[in-house]
Design an enzyme around this catalytic site. Structure first.
Site, PDB file in Angstrom:
ATOM      1  N   TYR A  28       4.435 -41.722  21.736  1.00  0.00           N
ATOM      2  CA  TYR A  28       5.248 -42.735  21.040  1.00  0.00           C
ATOM      3  C   TYR A  28       6.399 -43.240  21.905  1.00  0.00           C
ATOM      4  O   TYR A  28       7.430 -43.663  21.375  1.00  0.00           O
ATOM      5  CB  TYR A  28       5.768 -42.164  19.727  1.00  0.00           C
ATOM      6  CG  TYR A  28       4.745 -42.209  18.606  1.00  0.00           C
ATOM      7  CD1 TYR A  28       4.278 -43.428  18.110  1.00  0.00           C
ATOM      8  CD2 TYR A  28       4.249 -41.053  18.037  1.00  0.00           C
ATOM      9  CE1 TYR A  28       3.357 -43.494  17.084  1.00  0.00           C
ATOM     10  CE2 TYR A  28       3.307 -41.101  16.998  1.00  0.00           C
ATOM     11  CZ  TYR A  28       2.882 -42.324  16.529  1.00  0.00           C
ATOM     12  OH  TYR A  28       1.963 -42.384  15.506  1.00  0.00           O
ATOM     13  N   ASN A  79       2.677 -40.854   7.298  1.00  0.00           N
ATOM     14  CA  ASN A  79       1.819 -41.902   6.729  1.00  0.00           C
ATOM     15  C   ASN A  79       0.335 -41.738   7.086  1.00  0.00           C
ATOM     16  O   ASN A  79      -0.398 -42.712   7.194  1.00  0.00           O
ATOM     17  CB  ASN A  79       2.363 -43.296   7.076  1.00  0.00           C
ATOM     18  CG  ASN A  79       2.447 -43.529   8.570  1.00  0.00           C
ATOM     19  OD1 ASN A  79       2.007 -42.693   9.352  1.00  0.00           O
ATOM     20  ND2 ASN A  79       2.990 -44.666   8.968  1.00  0.00           N
TER      21      ASN A  79
HETATM   22  P1  GDP Z   1       2.285 -48.179  12.836  1.00  0.00           P
HETATM   23  O1  GDP Z   1       1.739 -48.961  13.993  1.00  0.00           O
HETATM   24  O2  GDP Z   1       1.932 -48.778  11.490  1.00  0.00           O
HETATM   25  O3  GDP Z   1       1.945 -46.696  12.893  1.00  0.00           O
HETATM   26  O4  GDP Z   1       3.881 -48.287  12.890  1.00  0.00           O
HETATM   27  P2  GDP Z   1       4.936 -48.276  14.099  1.00  0.00           P
HETATM   28  O5  GDP Z   1       4.252 -48.415  15.434  1.00  0.00           O
HETATM   29  O6  GDP Z   1       5.995 -49.271  13.748  1.00  0.00           O
HETATM   30  O7  GDP Z   1       5.597 -46.833  14.007  1.00  0.00           O
HETATM   31  C1  GDP Z   1       4.964 -45.685  14.517  1.00  0.00           C
HETATM   32  C2  GDP Z   1       5.143 -44.549  13.551  1.00  0.00           C
HETATM   33  O8  GDP Z   1       6.527 -44.184  13.489  1.00  0.00           O
HETATM   34  C3  GDP Z   1       4.776 -44.857  12.102  1.00  0.00           C
HETATM   35  O9  GDP Z   1       3.397 -44.788  11.833  1.00  0.00           O
HETATM   36  C4  GDP Z   1       5.559 -43.784  11.347  1.00  0.00           C
HETATM   37  O10 GDP Z   1       4.931 -42.506  11.415  1.00  0.00           O
HETATM   38  C5  GDP Z   1       6.852 -43.742  12.165  1.00  0.00           C
HETATM   39  N1  GDP Z   1       7.871 -44.678  11.633  1.00  0.00           N
HETATM   40  C6  GDP Z   1       7.862 -46.044  11.668  1.00  0.00           C
HETATM   41  N2  GDP Z   1       8.964 -46.572  11.095  1.00  0.00           N
HETATM   42  C7  GDP Z   1       9.715 -45.498  10.700  1.00  0.00           C
HETATM   43  C8  GDP Z   1      10.985 -45.365  10.050  1.00  0.00           C
HETATM   44  O11 GDP Z   1      11.655 -46.352   9.732  1.00  0.00           O
HETATM   45  N3  GDP Z   1      11.420 -44.088   9.804  1.00  0.00           N
HETATM   46  C9  GDP Z   1      10.698 -42.978  10.166  1.00  0.00           C
HETATM   47  N4  GDP Z   1      11.201 -41.751   9.886  1.00  0.00           N
HETATM   48  N5  GDP Z   1       9.504 -43.059  10.776  1.00  0.00           N
HETATM   49  C10 GDP Z   1       9.014 -44.291  11.039  1.00  0.00           C
END
Ligand code: GDP
Length: 131
Positions: free
Chosen positions: A43, A106
């Site tokens: 990440y 999630n």
């Molecule tokens: P994805 O592509 O839908 O998985 O979303 P993103 O790439 O934006 O974020 C990666 C992962 O970080 C997400 O799947 C969540 O597990 C975590 N995450 C994203 N936004 C948040 C947030 O606002 N708070 C927290 N605690 N975790 C987050």
């Protein structure tokens, strides 16, 4: 990837079933556990975000399943199948609507481009393991 919350809750089989029923072929599948460092590498794009530390802790908190999936239009179709990042916003019938607990825990990860699918596939599997 099936994330630690979903594996811990015993939802891996149901999630793989939804994936196969949506027309994806499972090319490779592996159960493993990320260290916090490896989760941080996976990440890395989020390293400036306020939730990065929590995300690394959560992603290394238990076993995950990593998979390589194949389908026409796989990236877009998988993003549709998993639903919005925040399960509150995820549509009915999506994996996250059904199994996600929170915006962080999630249930699943899906690559956001063909290029990242290649990079993330190589993060977990060698070419030999894939074919
Ligand atoms: P994805 O592509 O839908 O998985 O979303 P993103 O790439 O934006 O974020 C990666 C992962 O970080 C997400 O799947 C969540 O597990 C975590 N995450 C994203 N936004 C948040 C947030 O606002 N708070 C927290 N605690 N975790 C987050």
């Amino acid at each position: 990837m099936i994330k630690p919350d979903a594996v811990q809750d015993g939802n891996s089989g149901a999630i793989l079933k939804m994936i196969e029923e949506a027309g994806f072929r499972i090319v490779a599948l592996k159960k493993t556990q990320l260290s916090s460092e490896r989760a941080g590498q996976f990440y890395e794009v989020h390293k400036e975000r306020p939730f990065y530390g929590d995300l690394c802790r959560y992603m290394s908190s238990g076993p995950i399943f990593a998979a390589i999936l194949e389908k026409d239009n796989a990236v877009a179709d998988f993003r549709k199948l998993i639903g919005a990042t925040n399960p509150t916003n995820a549509e009915e019938g999506t994996i996250r609507k059904k199994f996600a607990k929170s915006i962080e825990a999630n249930a699943v990860h899906g690559s956001d481009s063909d290029e990242n699918a290649e990079i993330e596939g190589s993060f977990f599997f060698s070419r030999f393991e894939r074919f």
